[in-house]
Write a protein that holds these residues in place. Structure first.
Motif, short mmCIF file in Angstrom:
data_model
loop_
_atom_site.label_atom_id
_atom_site.label_comp_id
_atom_site.label_asym_id
_atom_site.label_seq_id
_atom_site.Cartn_x
_atom_site.Cartn_y
_atom_site.Cartn_z
N VAL A 121 0.85 -1.18 0.00
CA VAL A 121 0.00 0.00 0.00
C VAL A 121 0.89 1.23 0.00
CG1 VAL A 121 -0.15 0.01 2.54
CG2 VAL A 121 -1.93 1.17 1.19
N ASN A 122 0.44 2.29 -0.68
CA ASN A 122 1.22 3.53 -0.68
C ASN A 122 0.76 4.44 0.45
OD1 ASN A 122 -1.06 3.59 -2.66
ND2 ASN A 122 -0.61 5.78 -2.68
N TYR A 123 1.65 5.34 0.84
CA TYR A 123 1.42 6.22 1.98
C TYR A 123 0.08 6.96 1.88
CZ TYR A 123 6.32 5.75 3.46
OH TYR A 123 7.53 5.27 3.90
N GLU A 124 -0.23 7.44 0.67
CA GLU A 124 -1.41 8.29 0.50
C GLU A 124 -2.72 7.57 0.80
OE1 GLU A 124 2.03 9.85 -1.70
OE2 GLU A 124 1.05 7.89 -1.63
N LEU A 125 -2.73 6.24 0.73
CA LEU A 125 -3.96 5.49 0.95
C LEU A 125 -4.11 4.98 2.38
CD1 LEU A 125 -4.27 3.32 -2.30
CD2 LEU A 125 -5.42 5.45 -1.73
N LEU A 126 -3.13 5.22 3.22
CA LEU A 126 -3.19 4.67 4.57
C LEU A 126 -4.41 5.18 5.35
CD1 LEU A 126 0.50 4.63 5.86
CD2 LEU A 126 -0.96 2.68 5.29
N ASP A 127 -4.75 6.47 5.17
CA ASP A 127 -5.87 7.00 5.95
C ASP A 127 -7.17 6.25 5.67
OD1 ASP A 127 -6.01 7.94 3.38
OD2 ASP A 127 -6.67 9.96 3.92
N ARG A 128 -7.31 5.72 4.45
CA ARG A 128 -8.53 5.00 4.08
C ARG A 128 -8.52 3.56 4.58
NH1 ARG A 128 -9.86 5.95 -2.16
NH2 ARG A 128 -8.30 7.55 -1.78
N HIS A 129 -7.33 2.97 4.73
CA HIS A 129 -7.24 1.53 4.97
C HIS A 129 -6.59 1.16 6.30
CE1 HIS A 129 -8.50 0.54 0.84
NE2 HIS A 129 -7.78 1.58 0.47
N VAL A 130 -6.22 2.16 7.10
CA VAL A 130 -5.47 1.86 8.32
C VAL A 130 -6.26 0.96 9.28
CG1 VAL A 130 -6.22 3.93 9.56
CG2 VAL A 130 -4.01 2.90 10.10
N GLY A 131 -7.59 1.05 9.27
CA GLY A 131 -8.41 0.25 10.19
C GLY A 131 -8.24 -1.25 9.99
N TRP A 132 -8.58 -1.72 8.78
CA TRP A 132 -8.49 -3.16 8.55
C TRP A 132 -7.05 -3.65 8.48
CZ3 TRP A 132 -6.10 -5.26 4.28
CH2 TRP A 132 -5.96 -4.47 3.14
N LEU A 133 -6.11 -2.78 8.04
CA LEU A 133 -4.71 -3.18 8.04
C LEU A 133 -4.22 -3.49 9.45
CD1 LEU A 133 -3.23 -0.62 5.46
CD2 LEU A 133 -3.46 -3.09 5.14
N GLY A 134 -4.70 -2.71 10.42
CA GLY A 134 -4.29 -2.94 11.80
C GLY A 134 -4.84 -4.23 12.39
N ASP A 135 -5.90 -4.76 11.79
CA ASP A 135 -6.56 -5.96 12.34
C ASP A 135 -6.24 -7.23 11.56
OD1 ASP A 135 -7.77 -4.43 14.29
OD2 ASP A 135 -9.56 -4.02 13.08
N LEU A 136 -5.46 -7.14 10.50
CA LEU A 136 -5.29 -8.30 9.62
C LEU A 136 -4.37 -9.37 10.21
CD1 LEU A 136 -6.47 -8.93 6.76
CD2 LEU A 136 -4.20 -8.48 5.88
N GLY A 137 -3.53 -8.99 11.17
CA GLY A 137 -2.65 -9.98 11.79
C GLY A 137 -1.29 -10.10 11.12
N PHE A 138 -0.73 -8.98 10.68
CA PHE A 138 0.59 -9.01 10.04
C PHE A 138 1.66 -9.45 11.03
CE2 PHE A 138 -1.65 -5.81 7.41
CZ PHE A 138 -1.49 -6.42 6.18
N LEU B 236 3.07 4.64 12.50
CA LEU B 236 3.40 4.31 13.89
C LEU B 236 2.28 3.54 14.56
CD1 LEU B 236 5.13 7.64 15.05
CD2 LEU B 236 6.19 5.51 14.31
N ALA B 237 1.03 3.90 14.26
CA ALA B 237 -0.09 3.18 14.84
C ALA B 237 -0.12 1.73 14.36
CB ALA B 237 -1.41 3.88 14.49
N LEU B 238 0.16 1.52 13.07
CA LEU B 238 0.17 0.16 12.53
C LEU B 238 1.31 -0.67 13.12
CD1 LEU B 238 -0.65 0.89 8.78
CD2 LEU B 238 -2.06 -0.42 10.36
N SER B 239 2.49 -0.05 13.27
CA SER B 239 3.61 -0.79 13.85
C SER B 239 3.33 -1.18 15.29
CB SER B 239 4.90 0.04 13.76
OG SER B 239 4.83 1.18 14.60
N GLU B 240 2.69 -0.29 16.03
CA GLU B 240 2.35 -0.60 17.42
C GLU B 240 1.32 -1.73 17.49
OE1 GLU B 240 2.67 -0.21 21.55
OE2 GLU B 240 3.90 0.53 19.89
N ARG B 241 0.37 -1.69 16.57
CA ARG B 241 -0.65 -2.75 16.53
C ARG B 241 -0.02 -4.11 16.23
NH1 ARG B 241 -5.20 -4.22 18.67
NH2 ARG B 241 -6.87 -4.79 17.25
N ILE B 242 0.95 -4.13 15.34
CA ILE B 242 1.62 -5.39 15.00
C ILE B 242 2.39 -5.92 16.20
CG2 ILE B 242 3.49 -6.38 13.60
CD1 ILE B 242 2.53 -4.56 11.30
N ARG B 243 3.08 -5.02 16.92
CA ARG B 243 3.84 -5.48 18.09
C ARG B 243 2.93 -5.97 19.21
NH1 ARG B 243 7.57 -1.62 16.34
NH2 ARG B 243 6.35 0.07 17.24
#
Length: 717
Positions: free
Chosen positions: A322-339, A362-369
């Motif tokens: 995903v590119n940076y510009e689209l994160l605001d639209r997809h950050v929710g489900w990306l954080g829950d996918l279990g990367f 930063l929010a996504l990295s914290e969610r992964i950890r």
């Protein structure tokens, strides 16, 4: 009398002793804040001409710019000023602003400090207050700091979406088991001896105070065998990072220079760590290339690229790009996918922690950890520092080395184990080593020259999005349909009943189309289509060239058409990047002047060259990176362009970055050029080659390929 808010300071000074000259009293026009700002701006101008630019100088530049902006607003709002007085004040402010603009033109990284969301450090606030007092103004009182509240950064500026494929994955795997090991590891390391010490600032300062003059690089193991797809080779310096991952290292600030294969290292490290599903966050210009590289280096892993609202996303893929510009639209489900791993490419994009993209990363990295013990976290950038050492902050936080106030985990343990405190002289060297050992990897081309070929061509596929991309694909489909109609008409006219596709007839049909395209003016044909593709790629190619210039210095940019050169030059001008231009209509004097500017002037970062006018007779070896924004029709023309920098005197490996429009005839042309290159090489080695490598060959074979693919899609063959 001093005006309100000013201190009167107009008394003249006299020199002691008879015969000494009396200094004139300060003129009213020299009172106030403006002369102070002008004096500091002149000081900055003198110093910036002797690089490198120091952090203290950046602070002065930023503060003067802020005060010029504030003083302009104050003058405009001051109703007590006469019209002539206001005009005079604004004219003087314009003079300071013009000087600041010239300074920024010399060091374009200073432009970052003028952004609305640029961080203003405590040192800058203190300096601003001192300048205001020197100019007779009272600085405003600083507000009382609010109680610190731990907030997970969430930005809701754009509507969030959950693609249908993601819902299907959630239904297939509704429960993600909690990982208690992850929570235990996060709570394990706490400061004991260093409790109460401020540690973040000393950690940042350690990279200035204890710098050794050598690239910062952790100790890497000897490379061991890495399983690779058939035909792929990994260079030793790349294999070192993969080997370190296989041995258990999980966080990397991979700061190799461009051209040293950071993408392959990241993908193979993810394979070694079994860090799937893997999230990859990248600039828009390279996200198609990342999907291409997944197929090259880890072909057993499936990738998916997020576009728009994600309607085509494959949520069951191993690698989500995903590119940076689209994160605001997809950050929710990306954080829950279990990367289980996350890669951030061009990680200097997140240096400003107040920006949306930084907060999302930063929010996504914290969610992964939170969900995964020891995930693979990799930040890729050739320039981890843009303005000052503080640029490390967001990257280190993404990697989990620090939070907003203190170091974390293994970094705390390493600092404790030094037995030192920030008051001890040896602390800074030990602290710098501790941070580097967390996973900083920096290699330059010159350091690993034995690993890499002296010259290589690296393809960068790009997606042509939007209306322009759809128009080009529609035109290509129309051309293919016309070729199919000509082929079928020829089959009927000749009374043929071919078993499959008759390649000889296909070539004759393509030759007829090529002759008609050359003879007729106007209409859509292979030449106009390739030109439109070049125009559509111009902005993306310029964007990548600008990234290269920022990362490695001087870059040569080649294009075939004048309008593509024009677009690229406008893009560089908009970014404040100085460039030179080599074109066919220039006089010899102008051409030599522009070549000299690129070669000799350190401020000129890019030279924009015509493939036809600059492909021969130029020596541009001051650069080792070249961007081919448009493809040549022959390998010889491409080689001539690359040889402008790959020549005697070049002491660095050369990389030519070829920008290719994915899913268009552009990719077929690149493939044909490469095949002609192989033929030419065999001919030079003494082998007999039946077919030459003329431009007509490539044009003809490109049309044959388009026709054959269209016939195959219809079931012929």
């Amino acid at each position: 009398m001093a005006r309100p808010g000013q201190r009167g300071s107009g008394r003249a000074r006299t020199s002691p002793g008879t015969g000494t000259q009396r200094r004139p009293a300060q003129r009213p026009a020299e009172q106030g804040i403006i002369p102070v700002l002008a004096e500091v701006a002149r000081e900055v101008d003198r110093i910036v001409q002797r690089p490198p630019t120091r952090p203290a100088l950046r602070t002065k530049f930023q503060v003067v710019a802020l005060l010029v902006r504030e003083e302009r607003a104050r003058v405009m709002a001051d109703g007590s000023l006469t019209s002539s007085k206001r005009t005079e004040q604004l004219k003087r402010l314009d003079g300071v602003a013009t000087l600041l603009a010239k300074i920024a033109a010399r060091d374009t990284s200073l432009l970052q400090l003028l952004a609305e969301d640029a961080r203003v450090s405590d040192a800058a606030r203190d300096y601003k207050a001192s300048l205001m007092r020197a100019g007779g103004l009272e600085p405003p009182e600083e507000p009382e700091p609010e109680p610190e509240v731990q907030v997970v950064p969430v930005v809701t500026a754009a509507p969030r979406v959950v693609p249908q494929s993601v819902r299907a994955r959630q239904l297939a795997n509704p429960f993600l088991a909690p990982d208690f090991e992850a929570a235990a590891e996060r709570a394990a390391a706490k400061a004991r001896r260093l409790a109460g010490w401020e540690l973040l600032d000393p950690l940042f300062q350690s990279f200035e105070r204890a710098a050794t003059g050598q690239p910062a690089c952790m100790t890497l193991p000897e490379p061991r065998h890495v399983p690779l797809p058939l035909g792929r080779e990994l260079m030793p310096h790349q294999a070192q990072v993969v080997t370190a991952t296989a041995r258990g290292h999980r966080t990397f600030l991979l700061a190799d220079e461009p051209g040293l294969g950071k993408t392959a290292q990241a993908l193979l490290a993810a394979q070694a760590a079994d860090a799937y599903p893997l999230l990859v966050v990248v600039p828009n210009v390279v996200k198609t290339n990342w999907a291409h590289e997944v197929g090259m280096w880890t072909p057993l892993r499936r990738s998916t690229v997020v576009h728009g609202d994600g309607a085509q996303v494959d949520a069951f893929a191993d690698v989500v790009i995903v590119n940076y510009e689209l994160l605001d639209r997809h950050v929710g489900w990306l954080g829950d996918l279990g990367f289980r791993g996350m890669v951030v490419d061009e990680a200097h994009f997140i240096k400003n922690k107040s920006s949306q993209r930084s907060q999302h990363v930063l929010a996504l990295s914290e969610r992964i950890r939170e969900r995964t013990a020891r995930p693979l976290m990799m930040a890729l950038t050739g320039t981890p520092l843009i303005n000052d050492i503080e640029d490390f902050r967001a990257i280190w936080q993404f990697l989990g080395w620090i939070d907003d106030t203190k170091p974390l985990g293994k970094l705390v343990t390493a600092l404790e184990d030094t037995g030192l405190t920030p008051a001890d002289p040896g602390f800074y060297a030990a602290a710098r080593t501790s941070v580097i050992d967390m996973g900083i990897v920096r290699r330059r081309k010159v350091d690993v020259a034995a690993d890499i070929p002296a010259r290589r061509v690296a393809d960068l596929p790009v997606e042509l999005d939007g209306a322009v991309g759809r128009s080009i694909r529609a035109a290509e489909a129309a051309l293919a349909e016309r070729l199919v109609e000509r082929y079928r008409s020829a089959v009927t006219a000749l009374g043929m009943t071919p078993d499959g596709i008759d390649l000889d007839l296909a070539r004759r049909v393509a030759a007829g189309e090529l002759k008609d395209s050359s003879d007729k003016a106007g209409g859509e044909n292979v030449f106009t289509m390739v030109r439109r593709i070049g125009q559509a790629k111009a902005g993306l190619a310029a964007d990548y060239a600008a990234q290269l210039a920022r990362n490695v210095g001087k870059v040569v940019f080649f294009a075939r058409h004048v309008d593509v050169m024009d677009q690229a030059e406008q893009s560089f001008a908009d970014r404040g990047i100085k460039y030179a231009s080599i074109r066919g209509e220039q006089t010899t004097r102008t051409r030599n002047k522009n070549v000299a500017a690129f070669v000799d002037d350190p401020e000129v970062q890019i030279v924009v060259c015509s493939l036809m006018a600059a492909g021969v007779g130029l020596n541009l070896q001051v650069a080792s990176n070249l961007v081919l924004a448009e493809l040549s029709w022959t390998d010889a023309e491409q080689t001539q362009a690359i040889d402008r920098i790959h020549r005697i005197g070049q002491d660095q490996p050369v990389t030519a970055w070829r920008i290719i429009a994915a899913q268009t005839i552009d990719a077929k042309i690149a493939e044909l050029i490469d095949s002609k290159s192989a033929l030419a090489a065999r001919a030079l080695d003494g082998a007999e080659v039946e077919e030459g490598a003329s431009s007509t060959d490539v044009q003809l074979e490109a049309l044959v390929g388009l026709l054959v693919d269209a016939l195959a899609a219809e079931g012929v063959g």
